[in-house]
Design a protein around this motif. Structure first.
Motif, PDB file in Angstrom:
ATOM      1  N   TYR A 196      46.812  85.957  42.094  1.00 36.01           N
ATOM      2  CA  TYR A 196      47.866  84.777  41.891  1.00 36.01           C
ATOM      3  C   TYR A 196      48.074  84.744  40.519  1.00 36.01           C
ATOM      4  CZ  TYR A 196      47.247  82.593  46.671  1.00 36.01           C
ATOM      5  OH  TYR A 196      47.107  82.442  47.925  1.00 36.01           O
ATOM      6  N   GLU A 197      49.431  84.578  40.177  1.00 33.69           N
ATOM      7  CA  GLU A 197      49.964  84.132  38.917  1.00 33.69           C
ATOM      8  C   GLU A 197      49.907  82.653  38.915  1.00 33.69           C
ATOM      9  OE1 GLU A 197      53.782  86.455  37.500  1.00 33.69           O
ATOM     10  OE2 GLU A 197      53.910  86.601  39.680  1.00 33.69           O
ATOM     11  N   MET A 198      50.096  81.913  37.700  1.00 34.23           N
ATOM     12  CA  MET A 198      50.210  80.561  37.520  1.00 34.23           C
ATOM     13  C   MET A 198      51.157  80.083  36.596  1.00 34.23           C
ATOM     14  SD  MET A 198      49.750  77.921  35.621  1.00 34.23           S
ATOM     15  CE  MET A 198      48.264  78.107  34.163  1.00 34.23           C
ATOM     16  N   LYS A 199      51.793  79.119  36.855  1.00 33.94           N
ATOM     17  CA  LYS A 199      52.876  78.387  36.223  1.00 33.94           C
ATOM     18  C   LYS A 199      52.773  76.866  36.051  1.00 33.94           C
ATOM     19  CE  LYS A 199      56.549  81.803  35.230  1.00 33.94           C
ATOM     20  NZ  LYS A 199      57.820  82.033  35.236  1.00 33.94           N
ATOM     21  N   PHE A 247      49.647  74.888  45.103  1.00 37.27           N
ATOM     22  CA  PHE A 247      50.036  73.718  44.209  1.00 37.27           C
ATOM     23  C   PHE A 247      48.613  72.941  44.142  1.00 37.27           C
ATOM     24  CE2 PHE A 247      54.252  74.800  45.294  1.00 37.27           C
ATOM     25  CZ  PHE A 247      54.948  73.832  44.785  1.00 37.27           C
ATOM     26  N   VAL A 248      48.260  72.776  42.819  1.00 29.28           N
ATOM     27  CA  VAL A 248      47.027  72.137  42.158  1.00 29.28           C
ATOM     28  C   VAL A 248      47.237  71.149  41.058  1.00 29.28           C
ATOM     29  CG1 VAL A 248      45.429  74.186  42.805  1.00 29.28           C
ATOM     30  CG2 VAL A 248      46.427  73.888  40.727  1.00 29.28           C
ATOM     31  N   THR A 249      46.545  70.163  40.941  1.00 32.34           N
ATOM     32  CA  THR A 249      46.601  69.248  39.852  1.00 32.34           C
ATOM     33  C   THR A 249      45.405  69.348  38.766  1.00 32.34           C
ATOM     34  OG1 THR A 249      47.028  66.762  39.554  1.00 32.34           O
ATOM     35  CG2 THR A 249      45.258  67.303  40.969  1.00 32.34           C
ATOM     36  N   LYS A 250      45.903  69.126  37.665  1.00 32.66           N
ATOM     37  CA  LYS A 250      45.117  68.929  36.546  1.00 32.66           C
ATOM     38  C   LYS A 250      45.080  67.495  36.348  1.00 32.66           C
ATOM     39  CE  LYS A 250      44.668  69.594  31.648  1.00 32.66           C
ATOM     40  NZ  LYS A 250      45.673  69.872  30.366  1.00 32.66           N
ATOM     41  N   PRO A 251      44.009  66.852  36.782  1.00 28.79           N
ATOM     42  CA  PRO A 251      44.168  65.378  37.022  1.00 28.79           C
ATOM     43  C   PRO A 251      43.879  64.605  35.494  1.00 28.79           C
ATOM     44  CG  PRO A 251      41.900  66.223  37.694  1.00 28.79           C
ATOM     45  CD  PRO A 251      42.700  67.330  37.324  1.00 28.79           C
ATOM     46  N   ALA A 252      44.591  63.639  35.422  1.00 29.44           N
ATOM     47  CA  ALA A 252      45.657  62.978  36.301  1.00 29.44           C
ATOM     48  C   ALA A 252      46.872  63.175  35.676  1.00 29.44           C
ATOM     49  CB  ALA A 252      45.209  61.574  36.390  1.00 29.44           C
ATOM     50  N   ILE A 253      47.699  64.263  35.181  1.00 27.58           N
ATOM     51  CA  ILE A 253      48.664  64.322  34.342  1.00 27.58           C
ATOM     52  C   ILE A 253      49.678  65.478  34.763  1.00 27.58           C
ATOM     53  CG2 ILE A 253      47.964  62.783  32.357  1.00 27.58           C
ATOM     54  CD1 ILE A 253      47.124  65.381  31.021  1.00 27.58           C
ATOM     55  N   ASP A 254      48.850  66.872  35.167  1.00 31.46           N
ATOM     56  CA  ASP A 254      49.832  67.714  35.535  1.00 31.46           C
ATOM     57  C   ASP A 254      49.529  68.329  36.860  1.00 31.46           C
ATOM     58  OD1 ASP A 254      49.838  67.588  32.493  1.00 31.46           O
ATOM     59  OD2 ASP A 254      48.617  69.016  32.099  1.00 31.46           O
ATOM     60  N   VAL A 312      51.104  75.475  39.647  1.00 30.77           N
ATOM     61  CA  VAL A 312      51.690  76.333  40.837  1.00 30.77           C
ATOM     62  C   VAL A 312      51.001  77.691  40.786  1.00 30.77           C
ATOM     63  CG1 VAL A 312      53.596  77.006  42.383  1.00 30.77           C
ATOM     64  CG2 VAL A 312      53.856  74.959  41.102  1.00 30.77           C
ATOM     65  N   LEU A 313      50.297  78.198  41.870  1.00 30.64           N
ATOM     66  CA  LEU A 313      49.736  79.528  41.881  1.00 30.64           C
ATOM     67  C   LEU A 313      50.527  80.230  42.831  1.00 30.64           C
ATOM     68  CD1 LEU A 313      46.021  78.824  42.200  1.00 30.64           C
ATOM     69  CD2 LEU A 313      47.276  78.902  40.098  1.00 30.64           C
ATOM     70  N   LYS A 314      51.144  81.534  42.540  1.00 28.24           N
ATOM     71  CA  LYS A 314      52.122  82.155  43.444  1.00 28.24           C
ATOM     72  C   LYS A 314      51.478  83.707  43.606  1.00 28.24           C
ATOM     73  CE  LYS A 314      56.154  83.415  41.756  1.00 28.24           C
ATOM     74  NZ  LYS A 314      56.297  84.958  42.196  1.00 28.24           N
ATOM     75  N   SER A 315      51.542  84.121  44.962  1.00 27.14           N
ATOM     76  CA  SER A 315      51.052  85.568  45.458  1.00 27.14           C
ATOM     77  C   SER A 315      51.910  86.182  46.289  1.00 27.14           C
ATOM     78  CB  SER A 315      49.561  85.306  45.632  1.00 27.14           C
ATOM     79  OG  SER A 315      49.258  86.799  45.963  1.00 27.14           O
ATOM     80  N   LYS A 316      51.838  87.366  46.660  1.00 22.89           N
ATOM     81  CA  LYS A 316      52.550  87.852  47.771  1.00 22.89           C
ATOM     82  C   LYS A 316      51.467  87.966  49.211  1.00 22.89           C
ATOM     83  CE  LYS A 316      55.910  89.543  48.286  1.00 22.89           C
ATOM     84  NZ  LYS A 316      57.266  89.071  48.859  1.00 22.89           N
ATOM     85  N   GLN A 326      37.065  83.560  50.103  1.00 19.87           N
ATOM     86  CA  GLN A 326      37.077  84.351  48.813  1.00 19.87           C
ATOM     87  C   GLN A 326      37.720  83.529  47.926  1.00 19.87           C
ATOM     88  OE1 GLN A 326      39.003  88.011  49.565  1.00 19.87           O
ATOM     89  NE2 GLN A 326      40.693  87.583  47.790  1.00 19.87           N
ATOM     90  N   THR A 327      37.280  83.752  46.258  1.00 21.64           N
ATOM     91  CA  THR A 327      37.879  82.933  45.275  1.00 21.64           C
ATOM     92  C   THR A 327      39.238  83.739  44.974  1.00 21.64           C
ATOM     93  OG1 THR A 327      35.743  82.346  44.274  1.00 21.64           O
ATOM     94  CG2 THR A 327      37.609  82.496  42.785  1.00 21.64           C
ATOM     95  N   VAL A 328      40.177  83.073  44.863  1.00 22.19           N
ATOM     96  CA  VAL A 328      41.329  83.497  44.373  1.00 22.19           C
ATOM     97  C   VAL A 328      42.102  83.245  42.967  1.00 22.19           C
ATOM     98  CG1 VAL A 328      42.198  83.688  46.782  1.00 22.19           C
ATOM     99  CG2 VAL A 328      42.928  81.687  45.257  1.00 22.19           C
ATOM    100  N   TYR A 329      41.283  82.346  42.666  1.00 22.67           N
ATOM    101  CA  TYR A 329      42.010  81.908  41.082  1.00 22.67           C
ATOM    102  C   TYR A 329      40.641  81.395  40.321  1.00 22.67           C
ATOM    103  CZ  TYR A 329      44.202  79.768  37.166  1.00 22.67           C
ATOM    104  OH  TYR A 329      44.354  79.428  35.962  1.00 22.67           O
TER     105      TYR A 329
END
Length: 548
Positions: free
Chosen positions: A246-249, A226-233, A236-240, A202-205
């Motif tokens: 998922y929250e993102m920072k 952890f995911v990348t915004k290529p090619a600079i950033d 982090v997605l976080k969930s219980k 399933q899609t989570v984000y």
């Protein structure tokens, strides 16, 4: 893991005496210096099993694929195996003809995980945006030997009719296997107990910004992607729950890297030391040399978000405290290979799957490796059994000692600087005459499906004495980063008839800094026929060494 809102003074103290150079094994020093390995090992993932760290990377159409490196300290690395011994993805990966090639296809960002309950390593990768391939190595000995593998026995375990694009595996506390994957929208799939088929997905984000390069973890009850915004950033997605929400920072945003004229540190993943300290291993776009790994410590906020330890200017540090204090070491990347084993070391990768009948390692005290011609062609990019080796930066040379006595009319053998724009120094056998040549401006086309643009031009040549039986060929490369600049680093080509006195042949070859081929320039040795099969060349040794 230890959550803390305060970064320790030890982590912020970035100035120490006697900083380590790249791949030094001097554990008496207090710090290491980035990059941790100045070689092209992109799209990385690092895990720890017992006392041993393992690192996997992309290899595209090079074979064997998905190398695994090991380390005891996160700084010094050596290749120990390949997860994909043969690219079992289709006929184009064996380079059997000039119209069926796999350049820039194959192994992109893939994932490596270890399952302690069964002493099994899992490798999973999506190939050509189509199917996903699972390879496993079981009964490795890692479980009973504190992470040390005594038996790499990789097997093709499954082909899943779905693309887990840029995936990150997770083996949960209850042994459930999850895989995070996708781009822009990030999905999570649960696999069956063997990882050979999907149970659900399933899609989570759901996002509007392009992101990729998923790496999935469970730490202190939280699930992280952890995911990348290529090619600079790096985000982090976080969930219980593995299924979200998922929250993102943002972890890093266009952070200045530790090398000039290289990209921002991004992608990769995190790993903990045995004493609970965490590190983020990312890579820099560092063309013409490719994409090279850098490391930095991370701490954690009180609510479970990772925080990168930066230097006093807010950049990725050039030096950090050494991650692990140990006397265990691994071999350095420089040195001499005399091919005294009956199998190739894992520093080497073929251009596509090789014809195994056309090469032979002699082993024993004499050593050496025989390359028979495997293809009749005038195009190096269509020649089977070109054997490649990564270049260590910032400046190094690769020296090939060749016995040329068994070449036949029309053979082309030598040492290349290999990429989508290439050059080489080698022997063109013409009847019974050996002509030493410098050939430049070989190229394949990024716009036209990586078809050959040019087979090269002989820019310099001389006739070797008829008594010549051996030659030493040297490719001397400067891969100091020049990414996003107009500067062109250069490579020169040298020869010797005695292994002692060296002469440059031809002028300097200008390397490109573009990224579309993804891999960096490599050293390579080749032997192909333009008239008929049957000729042979023996590589007696290869040496890689740095220069200033």
């Amino acid at each position: 893991m230890r959550f803390s809102t305060v970064v320790s003074a030890a982590l912020l103290g970035l100035v120490y005496a006697s900083p380590l150079g790249v791949n030094s094994v001097d554990k008496r020093a207090a710090t290491f210096t980035n990059p941790i390995l100045w070689e092209d090992y992109p799209d990385l993932e690092v895990i720890r099993v017992g006392d041993v760290f393992y690192y996997t990377s992309s290899t595209f159409a090079f074979s064997p694929g998905a190398p695994i490196l090991k380390s005891y300290d996160l700084v010094n690395w050596t290749p120990v195996t390949h997860s994909v011994p043969t690219l079992n993805f289709g006929s184009e990966y064996s380079l059997t003809n000039s119209t069926n090639r796999a350049y820039v296809k194959g192994i992109w960002a893939s994932s490596l995980r270890y399952r302690e309950s069964t002493d099994t390593f899992y490798w999973l990768g999506c190939i050509a945006s189509s199917k996903s391939y699972l390879w496993t190595a079981s009964n490795t000995g890692a479980k009973s030997n504190n992470g040390e593998v005594t038996n790499w026995n990789w097997k093709a375990a499954a082909t899943i009719d779905k693309c887990y694009y840029d995936n990150g595996l997770l083996i949960d506390d209850d042994d459930t296997i999850y895989v995070a994957y996708g781009s822009t929208n990030i999905m999570v799939a649960q696999l069956n107990k063997d990882g050979t088929a999907e149970v659900k997905s399933q899609t989570v984000y759901q996002g509007s910004t392009y992101i990729e390069g998923s790496r999935m973890y469970k730490i202190n009850g939280y699930y992280y992607i952890f995911v990348t915004k290529p090619a600079i950033d790096e985000w982090v997605l976080k969930s219980k729950s593995p299924w979200g929400p998922y929250e993102m920072k943002v972890l890093v945003e266009n952070i200045k890297g530790p090398l000039d004229n290289a990209g921002a540190a991004h992608q990769g993943g995190i790993v903990s030391t045995k004493d609970g300290n965490w590190y983020y291993i990312a890579f820099l776009d560092s063309f013409p040399g490719g994409r090279i790994p850098v490391a930095a410590p991370i701490t954690w906020s009180s609510d479970g978000w990772p925080l990168l330890v930066k230097d006093s200017t807010g950049a990725w540090g050039k030096t950090y405290p050494f991650p692990v204090n140990t006397t265990k070491t691994v071999p350095p990347p420089t040195g001499v290979d005399t091919f005294k084993s009956t199998s190739l070391s894992h520093e080497w990768e073929w251009n596509h799957n090789p014809d195994t009948s056309a090469y032979k390692l002699f082993g024993g005290a004499s050593g050496g490796m025989q390359l028979s011609t495997a293809t009749v062609t005038n195009d190096l990019y269509s020649a089977r059994n070109t054997l490649t080796h990564r270049i260590i930066g910032p400046k190094s040379s690769g020296t090939f000692h060749l016995d040329i006595t068994s070449l036949t009319d029309g053979d082309r053998a030598g040492a290349a600087l290999f990429r989508d724009h290439s050059a080489y120094i080698g022997i063109h056998r013409e009847n019974t005459t050996n002509r030493l040549v410098y050939v430049n401006n070989l190229s394949i086309d990024v716009v036209n499906g990586w078809k050959t643009n040019a087979i090269g031009t002989v820019a310099a040549s001389l006739t070797l004495p008829s008594s010549t039986k051996q030659v030493w060929l040297r490719v001397k490369a400067d891969i100091t980063p020049a990414f996003n600049t107009a500067t062109q680093r250069t490579t020169t080509f040298w020869y010797s008839l005695d292994g002692k006195t060296w002469t440059q042949l031809g002028g300097a070859f200008a390397m490109t800094n573009d990224w579309q081929f993804f891999t960096g320039f490599r050293y390579a040795v080749f032997n192909f026929a333009t008239k008929a099969l049957g000729g042979k060349v023996v590589m007696k040794s290869f040496e890689m060494e740095k220069w200033e």
